[in-house]
Design an enzyme around this catalytic site. Structure first.
Site, PDB file in Angstrom:
ATOM      1  N   SER A  42      40.426 -17.782  90.267  1.00 15.39           N
ATOM      2  CA  SER A  42      39.043 -18.164  89.976  1.00 15.39           C
ATOM      3  C   SER A  42      38.724 -18.262  88.488  1.00 15.39           C
ATOM      4  CB  SER A  42      38.068 -17.186  90.634  1.00 15.39           C
ATOM      5  OG  SER A  42      38.078 -15.941  89.977  1.00 15.39           O
ATOM      6  N   LYS A  98      34.406 -12.434  86.319  1.00 18.36           N
ATOM      7  CA  LYS A  98      33.677 -13.705  86.238  1.00 18.36           C
ATOM      8  C   LYS A  98      33.082 -13.835  84.841  1.00 18.36           C
ATOM      9  CE  LYS A  98      34.386 -14.445  90.603  1.00 18.36           C
ATOM     10  NZ  LYS A  98      35.473 -15.309  91.011  1.00 18.36           N
TER      11      LYS A  98
END
EC number: 3.4.21.89
Length: 197
Positions: A52, A93
């Site tokens: 990701s 993230k």
């Protein structure tokens, strides 16, 4: 060849040896306590799993996380953070939206409170997409979260690999209370050592 040590010298040598050993034990104990303290309260390391955050951070890379930074300051846009996504899982993230901000993407451009914001860490052609293809599909904060702005005490996060990331578009906002810390360094493998600001 034998060397005779005078009888009076033997206890002195033993005392000196014991004193030196005790000194080394004190040093080792202090270093151990310091390392444990730093690891528990200031910094920790993580292994990143998944794709990701590619190409910024690849699957299997190791990072150092500053755990104390957000105790004295607030997250900033584009910080790389580790947070508790569930009781058993932590995610890495990038902070995109801060409290009080409206976020949207249109034509592959980030807009914060209506102003276009460049994302220099996203490189055309990376992650297996052509520079002509849309990388971040259009969305608004309200379409993904039902909120017009990022609430107080929360951030809106995305993975750098926008096409393959479980992030605030699916999970909603991240509470600042569940943020472990800011990623400062990727250190493994050593040839990919780099510092994040």
């Amino acid at each position: 060849m034998n060397i005779d040590i005078p009888v009076g010298e033997q206890p002195k040598r033993r005392r000196k040896w014991k004193k030196e050993l005790f000194s080394w034990l004190k040093i080792i104990t202090m270093i151990t306590i310091f390392v444990v303290f730093v690891r528990m309260f200031l910094f920790t390391n993580y292994i990143v799993y998944g794709q990701s955050m590619m190409p910024t951070i690849a699957d299997g890379e190791r990072v150092i996380v500053n755990k104390i930074g957000y105790e004295i300051s607030e997250p900033e846009r584009f910080d790389l953070i580790i947070f508790h996504a569930t009781e058993d899982t932590d995610y890495i993230k990038r902070v995109i939206g801060l409290p009080g901000e409206h976020v949207k993407y249109e034509n592959d451009m980030l807009y914060v409170n209506g102003e276009p914001i460049e994302e220099p860490f996203l490189k055309p052609g990376s992650n297996g997409y052509d520079s002509d293809e849309v990388f971040t599909k259009d969305f608004t904060l309200e379409s993904k979260t039902g909120e017009m702005i990022v609430p107080d005490g929360h951030v809106f996060v995305l993975g750098d690999n926008r096409r393959n990331s479980m992030d605030s578009r699916q999970m909603g906002f991240v509470e600042q209370d569940v943020i472990v810390g800011k990623v400062n360094v990727a250190y493994w493998p050593p040839k990919k050592l780099r510092v994040f600001h």
